[in-house]
Design a protein around this motif. Sequence first.
Motif, short mmCIF file in Angstrom:
data_model
loop_
_atom_site.label_atom_id
_atom_site.label_comp_id
_atom_site.label_asym_id
_atom_site.label_seq_id
_atom_site.Cartn_x
_atom_site.Cartn_y
_atom_site.Cartn_z
N LEU A 32 -14.72 -7.67 -58.86
CA LEU A 32 -15.32 -8.72 -58.67
C LEU A 32 -14.81 -9.40 -57.27
O LEU A 32 -15.63 -10.08 -56.59
CB LEU A 32 -15.13 -9.63 -59.86
CG LEU A 32 -16.30 -9.36 -60.84
CD1 LEU A 32 -15.89 -10.25 -62.14
CD2 LEU A 32 -17.70 -9.35 -60.77
N SER A 35 -15.18 -6.86 -52.01
CA SER A 35 -16.44 -7.14 -51.25
C SER A 35 -17.09 -5.94 -51.26
O SER A 35 -18.21 -5.42 -50.97
CB SER A 35 -16.26 -7.65 -50.04
OG SER A 35 -15.59 -7.28 -49.13
N ARG A 39 -20.20 -5.36 -57.00
CA ARG A 39 -20.09 -6.50 -57.85
C ARG A 39 -20.97 -6.86 -58.63
O ARG A 39 -20.70 -7.41 -59.79
CB ARG A 39 -19.89 -7.60 -56.68
CG ARG A 39 -18.67 -7.65 -55.74
CD ARG A 39 -18.66 -8.43 -54.52
NE ARG A 39 -17.45 -9.08 -54.55
CZ ARG A 39 -17.12 -10.30 -53.70
NH1 ARG A 39 -18.35 -10.61 -52.82
NH2 ARG A 39 -16.09 -10.96 -53.44
N ALA A 40 -22.31 -6.74 -58.66
CA ALA A 40 -23.27 -6.87 -59.37
C ALA A 40 -23.30 -6.08 -60.62
O ALA A 40 -23.09 -6.65 -61.61
CB ALA A 40 -24.57 -6.71 -58.88
N ARG A 43 -20.03 -7.28 -62.47
CA ARG A 43 -20.25 -8.72 -63.24
C ARG A 43 -21.20 -8.08 -64.51
O ARG A 43 -20.49 -8.89 -65.62
CB ARG A 43 -21.06 -9.61 -62.28
CG ARG A 43 -21.42 -10.86 -63.04
CD ARG A 43 -22.21 -11.56 -62.08
NE ARG A 43 -23.35 -11.25 -61.47
CZ ARG A 43 -24.08 -12.05 -60.62
NH1 ARG A 43 -23.75 -13.35 -60.29
NH2 ARG A 43 -25.42 -11.34 -60.23
N CYS A 96 -24.81 -17.39 -60.42
CA CYS A 96 -24.85 -17.19 -59.00
C CYS A 96 -25.94 -16.21 -58.58
O CYS A 96 -25.78 -14.87 -59.08
CB CYS A 96 -23.46 -16.63 -58.41
SG CYS A 96 -22.07 -17.74 -58.64
N THR A 99 -23.80 -11.84 -54.96
CA THR A 99 -22.64 -11.73 -55.16
C THR A 99 -21.70 -11.65 -53.59
O THR A 99 -20.57 -11.36 -53.60
CB THR A 99 -22.23 -10.11 -55.88
OG1 THR A 99 -22.85 -9.37 -54.81
CG2 THR A 99 -22.98 -10.11 -57.07
N ASP A 100 -22.21 -12.04 -52.77
CA ASP A 100 -21.79 -12.09 -51.41
C ASP A 100 -21.75 -13.32 -50.90
O ASP A 100 -21.99 -13.75 -49.58
CB ASP A 100 -22.38 -11.00 -50.52
CG ASP A 100 -23.94 -11.48 -50.25
OD1 ASP A 100 -24.50 -12.23 -50.96
OD2 ASP A 100 -24.65 -10.82 -49.56
N PHE A 104 -20.32 -17.23 -55.17
CA PHE A 104 -19.89 -16.30 -56.00
C PHE A 104 -18.18 -16.20 -56.16
O PHE A 104 -17.66 -16.02 -57.09
CB PHE A 104 -20.53 -15.08 -55.65
CG PHE A 104 -20.21 -13.89 -56.44
CD1 PHE A 104 -20.78 -13.63 -57.83
CD2 PHE A 104 -19.00 -13.08 -56.19
CE1 PHE A 104 -20.47 -12.46 -58.47
CE2 PHE A 104 -18.67 -11.71 -57.08
CZ PHE A 104 -19.48 -11.77 -58.04
N VAL A 108 -15.73 -16.49 -59.11
CA VAL A 108 -14.68 -15.61 -59.49
C VAL A 108 -13.48 -15.94 -59.67
O VAL A 108 -12.63 -15.46 -60.62
CB VAL A 108 -14.78 -14.21 -58.41
CG1 VAL A 108 -13.53 -13.12 -58.64
CG2 VAL A 108 -15.98 -13.46 -58.50
#
Length: 180
Positions: A32, A35, A39-40, A43, A96, A99-100, A104, A108
Amino acid sequence: MSDYTIPRPVSGDVVELILDDHRLFEALMRDLRDSSADRAAARSAFASVLIAHGEAEEEKVYPRLRRKDAIDAHEAEHGEEEHAEINQALLDLLECAGTDTQKFDDAVEAMNEVLQHHLTEEELTILNPAREDVSEQDRRDLGAAFLEVRGRHLDEGVTVDTVRALVEEAREDGLLDDEG
């Protein structure tokens, strides 16, 4: 780790099973924060296993350890309060849109803070006494009960609405401050 298949053991010592999930949470938290990771997907897997784990602990593990006098009422309630705080942090993370974003990343970071606190405390104040005060057979029986509930929740899946309902329930039960 781009394959987010959540391990589904069928038996084991409840202490070891819980610790295995704790290490899984930490691995997913690393993704998470990364980058370049999906990440999705991280999550989604994190939310599923986190909710399944917490619900199984509250339904099966904490009550049984209390009956075995491995933990007291305060430790069980404190664990539930921390699960409520973690669920609130998870809700913030799930809400969120992307995720960028900085939002977010902040979510995290907040999740990691409450999660690490809980893992450390649970390992020291709940799992260590369980190791010492609960027989191996009882830990295996409890492991089976934990896995049954965990598996049921994993099968049902976790949505933002699931987490929102858990947070609302915790708030009604007085487990959360109304600052969130």
